[in-house]
Design an enzyme around this catalytic site. Sequence first.
Site, short mmCIF file in Angstrom:
data_model
loop_
_atom_site.label_atom_id
_atom_site.label_comp_id
_atom_site.label_asym_id
_atom_site.label_seq_id
_atom_site.Cartn_x
_atom_site.Cartn_y
_atom_site.Cartn_z
N GLN A 191 41.80 -46.93 -39.77
CA GLN A 191 41.92 -46.18 -41.01
C GLN A 191 42.07 -44.69 -40.71
O GLN A 191 42.42 -43.91 -41.59
CB GLN A 191 40.67 -46.38 -41.89
CG GLN A 191 40.52 -47.78 -42.44
CD GLN A 191 39.20 -47.98 -43.18
OE1 GLN A 191 38.43 -48.86 -42.82
NE2 GLN A 191 38.92 -47.21 -44.20
N PHE A 222 38.09 -51.97 -45.06
CA PHE A 222 36.86 -51.94 -45.87
C PHE A 222 35.84 -50.93 -45.34
O PHE A 222 34.64 -51.09 -45.57
CB PHE A 222 36.24 -53.34 -45.97
CG PHE A 222 37.22 -54.38 -46.46
CD1 PHE A 222 37.71 -54.33 -47.77
CD2 PHE A 222 37.69 -55.39 -45.63
CE1 PHE A 222 38.63 -55.27 -48.22
CE2 PHE A 222 38.62 -56.32 -46.08
CZ PHE A 222 39.09 -56.27 -47.37
N GLU A 226 37.15 -47.14 -40.25
CA GLU A 226 37.23 -45.69 -40.45
C GLU A 226 36.89 -44.99 -39.14
O GLU A 226 37.54 -44.04 -38.74
CB GLU A 226 36.30 -45.24 -41.59
CG GLU A 226 36.39 -43.74 -41.84
CD GLU A 226 35.59 -43.23 -43.04
OE1 GLU A 226 35.28 -44.02 -43.94
OE2 GLU A 226 35.29 -42.02 -43.05
N ARG A 304 26.09 -39.68 -49.33
CA ARG A 304 26.65 -40.34 -50.51
C ARG A 304 25.59 -41.17 -51.25
O ARG A 304 25.66 -41.34 -52.46
CB ARG A 304 27.89 -41.19 -50.17
CG ARG A 304 28.67 -41.64 -51.41
CD ARG A 304 30.00 -42.29 -51.08
NE ARG A 304 31.08 -41.35 -50.92
CZ ARG A 304 31.80 -40.82 -51.91
NH1 ARG A 304 31.56 -41.18 -53.17
NH2 ARG A 304 32.75 -39.97 -51.67
N ARG A 336 32.90 -50.05 -47.92
CA ARG A 336 33.22 -49.93 -49.35
C ARG A 336 32.02 -49.51 -50.22
O ARG A 336 31.10 -50.31 -50.43
CB ARG A 336 33.79 -51.26 -49.83
CG ARG A 336 34.79 -51.14 -50.98
CD ARG A 336 35.47 -52.46 -51.17
NE ARG A 336 36.62 -52.35 -52.07
CZ ARG A 336 37.49 -53.32 -52.28
NH1 ARG A 336 37.35 -54.47 -51.67
NH2 ARG A 336 38.50 -53.16 -53.10
N PHE A 338 30.19 -46.82 -49.34
CA PHE A 338 29.78 -45.76 -48.43
C PHE A 338 28.38 -45.20 -48.76
O PHE A 338 28.19 -44.00 -48.90
CB PHE A 338 30.83 -44.64 -48.51
CG PHE A 338 30.95 -43.77 -47.27
CD1 PHE A 338 31.58 -44.23 -46.13
CD2 PHE A 338 30.47 -42.47 -47.26
CE1 PHE A 338 31.72 -43.41 -45.00
CE2 PHE A 338 30.59 -41.64 -46.14
CZ PHE A 338 31.23 -42.12 -45.01
N THR A 434 32.76 -36.46 -49.67
CA THR A 434 31.66 -35.56 -49.99
C THR A 434 31.69 -34.32 -49.08
O THR A 434 31.15 -33.29 -49.43
CB THR A 434 30.32 -36.29 -49.85
OG1 THR A 434 30.24 -36.86 -48.54
CG2 THR A 434 30.21 -37.39 -50.89
N ALA A 503 37.16 -43.16 -48.80
CA ALA A 503 36.57 -42.48 -49.96
C ALA A 503 37.35 -42.77 -51.25
O ALA A 503 37.24 -42.02 -52.22
CB ALA A 503 36.48 -40.97 -49.71
N GLU A 706 36.76 -48.30 -54.25
CA GLU A 706 35.35 -48.64 -54.02
C GLU A 706 34.52 -48.88 -55.28
O GLU A 706 33.65 -49.76 -55.28
CB GLU A 706 34.68 -47.52 -53.22
CG GLU A 706 35.21 -47.36 -51.82
CD GLU A 706 34.71 -46.06 -51.20
OE1 GLU A 706 35.19 -44.99 -51.61
OE2 GLU A 706 33.84 -46.13 -50.33
N1 MTE Z 1 41.36 -53.27 -50.40
C1 MTE Z 1 41.87 -54.08 -49.45
N2 MTE Z 1 42.66 -55.10 -49.82
N3 MTE Z 1 41.58 -53.91 -48.13
C2 MTE Z 1 40.74 -52.89 -47.71
O1 MTE Z 1 40.48 -52.75 -46.52
N4 MTE Z 1 39.32 -50.99 -48.38
C3 MTE Z 1 38.51 -50.42 -49.47
C4 MTE Z 1 39.36 -50.23 -50.72
N5 MTE Z 1 40.09 -51.41 -51.02
C5 MTE Z 1 40.18 -52.02 -48.70
C6 MTE Z 1 40.56 -52.24 -50.05
C7 MTE Z 1 37.90 -49.14 -49.13
S1 MTE Z 1 36.45 -49.14 -48.28
C8 MTE Z 1 38.44 -47.96 -49.52
S2 MTE Z 1 37.68 -46.49 -49.20
C9 MTE Z 1 39.72 -47.90 -50.23
O2 MTE Z 1 40.28 -49.18 -50.46
C10 MTE Z 1 40.68 -47.07 -49.39
O3 MTE Z 1 41.93 -47.01 -49.95
P1 MTE Z 1 42.28 -46.02 -51.18
O4 MTE Z 1 41.66 -44.71 -50.83
O5 MTE Z 1 43.73 -46.03 -51.19
O6 MTE Z 1 41.65 -46.62 -52.39
N1 HPA Z 2 33.59 -41.39 -48.16
C1 HPA Z 2 34.17 -42.21 -47.28
N2 HPA Z 2 34.38 -41.90 -46.03
C2 HPA Z 2 33.97 -40.71 -45.62
C3 HPA Z 2 33.34 -39.81 -46.47
C4 HPA Z 2 33.15 -40.17 -47.81
O1 HPA Z 2 32.60 -39.42 -48.64
N3 HPA Z 2 33.05 -38.73 -45.75
C5 HPA Z 2 33.47 -38.98 -44.50
N4 HPA Z 2 34.04 -40.17 -44.42
MO1 MOS Z 3 35.94 -46.77 -47.51
S1 MOS Z 3 34.04 -47.26 -47.04
O1 MOS Z 3 35.56 -45.06 -47.79
O2 MOS Z 3 36.69 -46.83 -45.99
#
Ligand code: MTE
Ligand code: HPA
Ligand code: MOS
Length: 749
Positions: A191, A222, A226, A304, A336, A338, A434, A503, A706
Site C-alpha cells: 500500500q 486492509f 501499509e 486514532r 481497517r 486504524f 491524523t 486512512a 474504513e
Molecule cells: N477494500 C478492498 N476491497 N480491499 C482492501 O484492501 N482496504 C481498506 C478499504 N477498503 C481495502 C478495502 C482500507 S484499510 C482502507 S484505508 C481503504 O480501503 C483504502 O482505500 P481508500 O483510501 O481508497 O478508501
Molecule cells: N490512518 C491510516 N494510516 C495511517 C494514518 C492514519 O491516520 N497515519 C499514518 N498511517
Molecule cells: Mo487502512 S487501515 O488506513 O490501510
Amino acid sequence: MKNIDSYTHLRGESLFVDDIITRQDTLYGLVFDSPKAHGKISSINYAIAEALEGVIKIFTYKDILGKNQIGGIIPDEPLWAEEEVHFWGQPIAFIVAETEAIAKKARALIEIEIEELPIITTAREAKEKGSFINAPRSFRLGNANEALKKCKHIFEGNTFSNGQEHLYLETQGAYAVPMENGNIKITSSTQGPTSVQKMVAQVLGVSMHKIEIDVIRLGGGFGGKEDQATPWAVMAAVAVQQLKKPVKYILNRHDDLRMTGKRHPYDSTYKIGLDEHLKIIAYEVEFLQNSGAAADLSPAIAERTLFHATNSYYIPNVSSIVHSCKTNLPPNTAFRGFGGPQGMFVIESAIARAADALKIDKKIIQEANLLVENDTFSYGQIATKVEMKNTWNTAKKQFNLEKIESETAKFNAANTNYKKGISLMPITFGISFTNTPMNHARALIHIYQDGSVGVSTGAVEMGQSVNTKMLQVASQTLGISPNKVKLETTNTTRVANTSPSAASATADLNGKAVLKACKALIERLKVIAANLLNANIEHIVFKEDVVFATKEDVAISWEEVIAAAMLKRVALTENAHYATPTIHFDKTKEKGHPFAYHVYGTAITQVTVDCMRGTYEIDAVKIVHDFGKSMNLGIDIGQVEGALAQGIGWMTIEEIAYGKDGRLLSNALSTYKVPDVFSAAKKVEIIPLETQGNEMAILKSKAVGEPPLMYGIGAYFAIQHAIKVFNPKHKLQFHAPYTPEKVLLSLYK
Ligand code: MTE
Ligand code: HPA
Ligand code: MOS
C-alpha cells in the site's frame, strides 16, 4: 460505472506480483524465522543448509551494506534479528535458492539455539512491567475528574477487544530485478510504494533514485500492507544487490500468518458519569494497546484511538490516555479503522453497562448524547456539517425501528430456545491522515497524440476500486468517454514521495490531484479549440468526446483538438500536486483541526441466538450511511458491505490466539475462523443519506473505505441483548469476540 477491473478479475486475467513473467535466471527467497518468542541467540548453524544443492546463499544482518533497520515511525525494528529475538516468527535469515522447494528444504536444516528470556504476551502485563513502545498520549477536554464528582450515575469497568487477521487473498510478496548500474526494480504488493523504496535504499545503503517500486494492484491490503509489505521487498533487494540476479519472494499462507502483525488487541478501563437526564457528563478511559515487539504504526494507531474514543457522542469532560505496550508478539499494524474501532468499542461498552444498571434501553442513552452542530471533540475540532442525528433518525424511521422492536419482543415471548436481539450503532469517523504532513498526493496525466489518456497517481488499487474513481474523475473533467482513459500502475518513478494508500483518504487526495491536472490541461486545450472553432474561449465546453462552443454553435472532435495541440507544440502532459487545506494539529497541546471532515452513519443490527448451542445468526443489518454525493454508488455500497462483514467477523467469530510461549496458535485457516457466507448478515439494507456532500471530498463523494467497519460493533451488542433476554441474571461482559463458546457460557452462568 462498473469497477474497471471486474472483467479481468472474473476471467482470472488480472495481474498480481506472482503473475509477473519471471526472468529465466530468477532465484527464490524464503525467510528463516525465530522459533521462540524471546531470547538470546546462542548459536546458529547454517552450514548444512548452505551445503544443500541449489542453495545459493543465506543472508543475515551481517550481509547488510546499509542499516539493518526498517522501523517507520520509530527506528526500533531490525530487518533481520542480530543477537536477540523478540517475537515468534521474527525474521533471522533469508535463504536464496534455485527453487522454492529447495529453499524450504534448506530452512529445515538450519540449526538454532536460543537462550530463552521471559515473555510478555498481554498489554496489561506489559504495563505492569513498564514495557512500552513510547510515552503515553492523552487527550483532555474540560475536567473529567471534577465532573465525575457531580454525576448522578457513575459506572466503571474493563473491556477487551482481540486482534484480527487481515487475510488479504494475495499473501505478502515482492519480485526484485537488477537493472543497470546497480539500480533495482521491485514489483511489490504494498500500500506504500514510497516507504518500500525508502527502506530498500536505507538497508542497501544507496540513494532512493536507484530503487524503483512498481505496484500493479493488491489482492487486498486492509492495512496489512501499509507497513508490513516492506520487509519482504527489502530482503529480496539485499539479495539482488549482491547476487545480481532477480529474486522473488511470495510468502505462503502459513508463513504470512505467523510472521506478520494484525489488528491490535486492546485492554481498556473506563469510568463514565451521567446526569439525571442521561447526559454523559464525564468519561475517563485508559487504553492499553498490545503493540507487539516493535513500533510499526502503533503510535499512529494509538492516536486514532484517542480521536475516536467518544465515537458519535458529545461529552464535555473527557480524559483519555493510551499506552502502546511492548510485548513479545509480532508487531501489530494498521487494520481497517486504524485504532478507531477499538476506541469505539469501549464507549459503546460503557454506555451498555450504564443502560443495564439503570435498566433502560441502551439506545436512550445513545440518542441523548449524539453529536450536534458546533460540538467540540476532545481534540479541539469543532463539529460542522454534522449528519449524526440525521442518519440516526432516518434509520429509525425508514427501517421502522418500532416495528422491529415489537416483533422482536413478540418473538422472544413466544420462543424459549431462541432469542432475538437488536442494537443501534452510530458511527462518526474522521477523514485525513491524523499526521497532517501525510495529507498530500500527486497525479501525472499524459494525453497521447491520438487523444487517449494515461493517468498515474500515488493511489494503490487494492480492491477498493480507487482506479475506477480516478478514471471517473479524469473522464468527467476532460469530457471524454471512460474507454479513452487508462490507469497506469503505481510507480515511484512517475509519482514520487507518496503517502501510503490508507486512512480512507486515497480517492480524496489523489482524486483532487487528478482533477487539478485535468483542469490545467483543459485550460490549455480551450485556447486551441477556440482558435480552431473561431469562437470565444469562454464558450468552449468539453463533453462526451466533443468540443463545442455554446454560443457560436460549432463543434469539433476531441481527437482533432489534440492533433491541433500537437502541431502547435502545446504540452499534453500535466503534473498536479494536492495538499488538504485547513487541517492542522498541535501535538504539544493535543488540539487542532486534524480532519478534513467526518463520515456519519447508523446501523440497526438484528440477531437470533440459539440458546441451547450458543450459536447465532445475524438476521439483518440496516444502515443509513452518509456517502455525501456518492460518485459511484455500486462501489461505495460494496465498500460498506465488505467493511461490515469484516467488522462483524472481528466482533464475533474471528479469534486470534497466542500461547503463553508467544506462539501463534490460530496459525492456519483450520484454526482461525474466517467469516464466510453463512456468518454474513442474512440481509443487508443500505440507504444513502440525502445530503449536499462535502467540498473537501472528491466530487463531494465522501471517503468510504474504513468507516462502515465499525457498524460491525453493533453485532456484539445485539447478541448481548439476546443473551440478556434469555438470562436476565447475566452480568454483562465486554470481551470481544463474542464466540459461540463465550455466548454459551453467558447464557447459563
Ligand atoms: N477494500 C478492498 N476491497 N480491499 C482492501 O484492501 N482496504 C481498506 C478499504 N477498503 C481495502 C478495502 C482500507 S484499510 C482502507 S484505508 C481503504 O480501503 C483504502 O482505500 P481508500 O483510501 O481508497 O478508501
Ligand atoms: N490512518 C491510516 N494510516 C495511517 C494514518 C492514519 O491516520 N497515519 C499514518 N498511517
Ligand atoms: Mo487502512 S487501515 O488506513 O490501510
